[in-house]
Design a protein around this motif. Structure first.
Motif, PDB file in Angstrom:
ATOM      1  N   PHE A  20      -9.971  36.416  15.626  1.00  0.00           N
ATOM      2  CA  PHE A  20     -11.228  36.860  15.040  1.00  0.00           C
ATOM      3  C   PHE A  20     -12.059  35.648  14.636  1.00  0.00           C
ATOM      4  CE2 PHE A  20     -14.116  38.552  11.876  1.00  0.00           C
ATOM      5  CZ  PHE A  20     -14.493  39.765  12.437  1.00  0.00           C
ATOM      6  N   SER A  48     -15.023  42.279  21.136  1.00  0.00           N
ATOM      7  CA  SER A  48     -15.557  43.388  20.351  1.00  0.00           C
ATOM      8  C   SER A  48     -16.361  42.802  19.200  1.00  0.00           C
ATOM      9  CB  SER A  48     -14.445  44.302  19.828  1.00  0.00           C
ATOM     10  OG  SER A  48     -13.574  43.589  18.964  1.00  0.00           O
ATOM     11  N   PRO A  86     -13.596  47.475  21.859  1.00  0.00           N
ATOM     12  CA  PRO A  86     -13.206  46.408  22.786  1.00  0.00           C
ATOM     13  C   PRO A  86     -13.790  46.643  24.180  1.00  0.00           C
ATOM     14  CG  PRO A  86     -11.298  47.294  21.613  1.00  0.00           C
ATOM     15  CD  PRO A  86     -12.421  48.237  21.374  1.00  0.00           C
ATOM     16  N   CYS A 109     -14.207  39.694  17.653  1.00  0.00           N
ATOM     17  CA  CYS A 109     -12.915  39.410  18.267  1.00  0.00           C
ATOM     18  C   CYS A 109     -13.090  38.966  19.710  1.00  0.00           C
ATOM     19  CB  CYS A 109     -12.032  40.652  18.220  1.00  0.00           C
ATOM     20  SG  CYS A 109     -10.515  40.510  19.198  1.00  0.00           S
ATOM     21  N   SER A 117     -10.362  37.987  22.952  1.00  0.00           N
ATOM     22  CA  SER A 117      -8.941  38.025  23.290  1.00  0.00           C
ATOM     23  C   SER A 117      -8.746  37.852  24.781  1.00  0.00           C
ATOM     24  CB  SER A 117      -8.310  39.344  22.823  1.00  0.00           C
ATOM     25  OG  SER A 117      -8.898  40.443  23.504  1.00  0.00           O
ATOM     26  N   SER A 140      -5.403  37.551  15.852  1.00  0.00           N
ATOM     27  CA  SER A 140      -5.511  38.992  15.650  1.00  0.00           C
ATOM     28  C   SER A 140      -5.240  39.708  16.961  1.00  0.00           C
ATOM     29  CB  SER A 140      -6.914  39.353  15.135  1.00  0.00           C
ATOM     30  OG  SER A 140      -7.102  40.750  15.108  1.00  0.00           O
ATOM     31  N   ASN A 141      -4.729  40.921  16.864  1.00  0.00           N
ATOM     32  CA  ASN A 141      -4.530  41.750  18.052  1.00  0.00           C
ATOM     33  C   ASN A 141      -5.686  42.728  18.213  1.00  0.00           C
ATOM     34  OD1 ASN A 141      -4.032  43.455  15.916  1.00  0.00           O
ATOM     35  ND2 ASN A 141      -2.176  44.357  16.792  1.00  0.00           N
ATOM     36  N   CYS A 142      -6.875  42.313  17.758  1.00  0.00           N
ATOM     37  CA  CYS A 142      -8.037  43.206  17.742  1.00  0.00           C
ATOM     38  C   CYS A 142      -8.459  43.652  19.129  1.00  0.00           C
ATOM     39  CB  CYS A 142      -9.216  42.529  17.046  1.00  0.00           C
ATOM     40  SG  CYS A 142      -9.526  40.826  17.602  1.00  0.00           S
TER      41      CYS A 142
END
Length: 330
Positions: A50, A94, A150, A216, A218, A249-251
């Motif tokens: 994040f 996101s 996402p 976020c 990823s 973070s696993n956002c």
């Protein structure tokens, strides 16, 4: 071990996902996730982080330790691998904030690549490879992507041919102009979240550079480079520089999944600019309420019918036994 016997990877290598390589071991196997944007035993763990306000990450394609003295003095790379004619870029993001530069690749030449989230939340991809007066742009204006959900982006280039895939939609082909160069010359730095570059930056890109990305990012992977993963290592290499608050973070671990729609109504489909996005929240809610009401009504009807049948059976049973009692008494 006998000649001709198959190893563990023959049977279990399929469990190494997302480009992970199966590595044979004496009593088993393991998955090598080094050249992927994932982690974990089977390369399935989403690696993301994040970005707070003012956070940015810089990844240098050539480390200062490996750079020759001539490179440091003239700022001209000598490594031929830093010039590309094809590349693959995959990442997920996101956010609810706009505008921002999601990703920017600078070079020691005027060439650059940028993925931008515009003020209205739409996505823009810019390629400047030379040979044209203006950078080549792909504008996806059909939808606001700054909705907190996402979204995945997949960009692939082979020479002048590009393929862009957004979320679950089918890939869409694009072509660079006929006069465009195909070489992405002298790659220098990959930026995430914000561009902090020494030298001139395209003014059209610069106007999206403030306040920076908040949200976020990823599974970022450019060819075989995973800059986010490199930044989150306990001892990151000298090629990675992180500024600001950056928290793992696993956002992005749960990408948006909506069933594919017909091309005629698909707003992302090439040639369907007049199509309307079929999903309407008010309609969806109204239809959902109607369906639920019908189901509940059906259940209530079945319950009432069952109760009535039971009552009829009990009444008949009681009257039958009452007649038998009077007969015996007489």
């Amino acid at each position: 071990v006998k000649p001709g016997c198959s190893g563990h990877c023959t049977s279990y290598g399929v469990y190494c996902r997302n480009g992970g390589k199966c590595v044979e071991k004496y009593n088993g196997y393991s998955c090598d996730c080094m050249r992927t944007a994932y982690d974990g035993p089977f390369c399935t763990k989403d690696v993301g982080g994040f970005f707070e306000s003012g956070t940015w990450i810089r990844y240098n394609f050539q480390s200062s330790a490996d750079s020759p003295k001539e490179l440091k003095s003239t700022l001209q790379p000598t490594n031929a691998n830093l010039t590309l004619t094809k590349e693959d870029l995959v990442f997920s993001f996101s956010t609810t904030n706009t505008p921002s530069i999601l990703l920017y690749i600078s070079t020691y030449s005027p060439d650059y690549m940028a993925v931008i989230l515009k003020h209205n939340g739409s996505l823009q991809i810019r390629y400047n490879l030379g040979g044209t007066k203006e950078p080549y742009r792909i504008d996806l204006d059909q939808r606001n992507l700054a909705n907190g959900q996402p979204h995945s982006v997949n960009i692939s280039r082979r020479g002048k041919e590009l393929r862009l895939q957004l979320d679950h939609y089918p890939p869409v082909p694009y072509s660079l102009p006929a006069t465009s160069d195909i070489k992405f010359n002298s790659l220098k730095t990959l930026f995430l979240g914000r561009v902090v570059e020494i030298g001139n930056i395209d003014q059209e890109v610069q106007k999206y550079n403030t306040p920076g990305f908040i949200g976020c990012l990823s599974r970022v992977q450019f060819n075989q480079i995973a800059p986010l993963k490199a930044a989150l290592k306990p001892n990151p290499s000298s090629q990675v520089n992180v500024q600001g608050e950056f928290v793992e973070s696993n956002c992005g671990a749960s990408p948006l999944t909506i069933p594919p729609m017909p091309a005629a109504t698909d707003p992302w489909h090439f040639g369907s600019a007049s199509a309307e996005f079929p999903y309407n929240e008010e309609t969806a809610i109204e239809d959902g309420v109607n369906r639920n009401s019908a189901i509940i009504g059906g259940i209530i009807a079945v319950v009432i019918f069952t109760i009535l049948c039971t009552l009829v059976f009990l009444i008949r049973y009681m009257f039958r036994h009452k007649g038998t009692y009077h007969t015996n008494e007489a």
